[in-house]
Design a protein around this motif. Structure first.
Motif, mmCIF file in Angstrom:
data_model
loop_
_atom_site.group_PDB
_atom_site.id
_atom_site.type_symbol
_atom_site.label_atom_id
_atom_site.label_comp_id
_atom_site.label_asym_id
_atom_site.label_seq_id
_atom_site.Cartn_x
_atom_site.Cartn_y
_atom_site.Cartn_z
ATOM 1 N N SER A 14 0.869 -1.195 0.050
ATOM 2 C CA SER A 14 -0.362 0.251 0.099
ATOM 3 C C SER A 14 0.895 1.351 -0.484
ATOM 4 C CB SER A 14 -0.674 -0.289 1.140
ATOM 5 O OG SER A 14 -0.082 0.131 2.646
ATOM 6 N N ARG A 15 2.104 1.209 0.851
ATOM 7 C CA ARG A 15 3.417 2.571 0.330
ATOM 8 C C ARG A 15 4.118 2.586 -0.575
ATOM 9 N NH1 ARG A 15 1.025 5.465 4.640
ATOM 10 N NH2 ARG A 15 0.857 4.552 5.983
ATOM 11 N N GLY A 16 3.829 1.529 -1.622
ATOM 12 C CA GLY A 16 4.387 1.302 -3.013
ATOM 13 C C GLY A 16 5.804 0.977 -2.557
ATOM 14 N N LEU A 17 6.852 0.912 -1.699
ATOM 15 C CA LEU A 17 7.365 -0.037 -0.752
ATOM 16 C C LEU A 17 7.759 -1.089 -1.015
ATOM 17 C CD1 LEU A 17 7.179 1.483 2.580
ATOM 18 C CD2 LEU A 17 7.325 2.715 0.846
ATOM 19 N N GLY A 18 7.588 -1.537 -2.145
ATOM 20 C CA GLY A 18 8.105 -3.311 -3.041
ATOM 21 C C GLY A 18 8.474 -3.916 -1.951
ATOM 22 N N ASP A 19 9.733 -4.950 -2.303
ATOM 23 C CA ASP A 19 9.522 -6.538 -1.609
ATOM 24 C C ASP A 19 10.807 -5.844 -0.518
ATOM 25 O OD1 ASP A 19 9.557 -8.681 -0.628
ATOM 26 O OD2 ASP A 19 10.100 -9.284 -2.229
ATOM 27 N N VAL A 20 10.657 -5.539 0.340
ATOM 28 C CA VAL A 20 11.362 -4.820 1.448
ATOM 29 C C VAL A 20 11.822 -6.341 2.320
ATOM 30 C CG1 VAL A 20 11.115 -2.594 1.884
ATOM 31 C CG2 VAL A 20 9.920 -3.944 3.305
ATOM 32 N N TYR A 21 11.261 -7.397 2.749
ATOM 33 C CA TYR A 21 11.378 -8.512 2.924
ATOM 34 C C TYR A 21 11.905 -9.631 2.312
ATOM 35 C CZ TYR A 21 10.245 -5.411 6.452
ATOM 36 O OH TYR A 21 9.883 -4.821 7.755
ATOM 37 N N LYS A 22 13.048 -9.938 1.627
ATOM 38 C CA LYS A 22 13.245 -10.142 0.423
ATOM 39 C C LYS A 22 13.792 -11.816 0.605
ATOM 40 C CE LYS A 22 14.734 -7.036 -2.603
ATOM 41 N NZ LYS A 22 15.678 -5.968 -3.093
ATOM 42 N N ARG A 23 13.959 -11.871 2.389
ATOM 43 C CA ARG A 23 14.241 -12.762 2.681
ATOM 44 C C ARG A 23 13.377 -13.728 3.170
ATOM 45 N NH1 ARG A 23 20.481 -13.426 5.531
ATOM 46 N NH2 ARG A 23 18.309 -12.018 6.905
ATOM 47 N N GLN A 24 12.922 -15.329 3.363
ATOM 48 C CA GLN A 24 11.479 -14.821 3.950
ATOM 49 C C GLN A 24 12.681 -15.424 6.245
ATOM 50 O OE1 GLN A 24 8.529 -16.102 2.991
ATOM 51 N NE2 GLN A 24 7.594 -16.388 5.057
ATOM 52 N N GLU A 25 13.336 -15.158 5.887
ATOM 53 C CA GLU A 25 13.979 -15.540 7.473
ATOM 54 C C GLU A 25 13.428 -14.290 8.206
ATOM 55 O OE1 GLU A 25 18.442 -15.172 10.213
ATOM 56 O OE2 GLU A 25 18.162 -15.706 7.662
#
Length: 135
Positions: A14-25
């Motif tokens: 919703s904030r247009g922030l992309g995928d900041v948590y790329k690692r599942q960890e």
């Protein structure tokens, strides 16, 4: 039933922030934390914006006096709070640099959103080390 992972991903989208948590960890860590504590704290941060605005009025014409480093991303929505999405890098710099007396380093990371340190940890670390070496 609300799932923490869905909430985090929805907030990021919703904030247009992309995928900041790329690692599942990384995602698993935040899921565990939010499942234990809920979203009350993060939501309260946004609920307090009007209070902050009123309480911080005495500082609105002051500039930060110590050496500073400003790192932002071209996709950070904070850069557009007082401007529209067509704001240029020059517009962003003009809006923020007036708040510092000794701004020694400014970096605008292309394609990076609000959480610069999560989205581009290597670049942020490199810029911070460079800044600290030159104080």
């Amino acid at each position: 039933f609300f799932h923490a992972e869905d909430g985090i991903r929805a907030l990021v989208r919703s904030r247009g922030l992309g995928d900041v948590y790329k690692r599942q960890e990384d995602m698993n860590y935040f899921i565990k934390e939010f499942e234990q504590s809920g979203f009350r704290g993060p939501f309260n941060r946004y609920r307090a914006q009007d209070i902050d605005f009123e309480e911080l009025q005495e500082f609105k014409n002051m500039a930060y006096p110590l050496p500073a480093c400003f790192i932002t991303g071209t996709l950070d929505p904070v850069n557009f709070f007082a401007r529209d999405e067509s704001a240029s890098e020059a517009d962003i710099l003009e809006a923020f640099t007036k708040n510092y007396e000794d701004l020694r380093k400014v970096e605008i990371l292309d394609g990076i959103g609000h959480w610069t340190q999560q989205e581009s940890p290597e670049a942020v670390t490199d810029h911070m080390i460079d800044f600290l070496k030159n104080i």
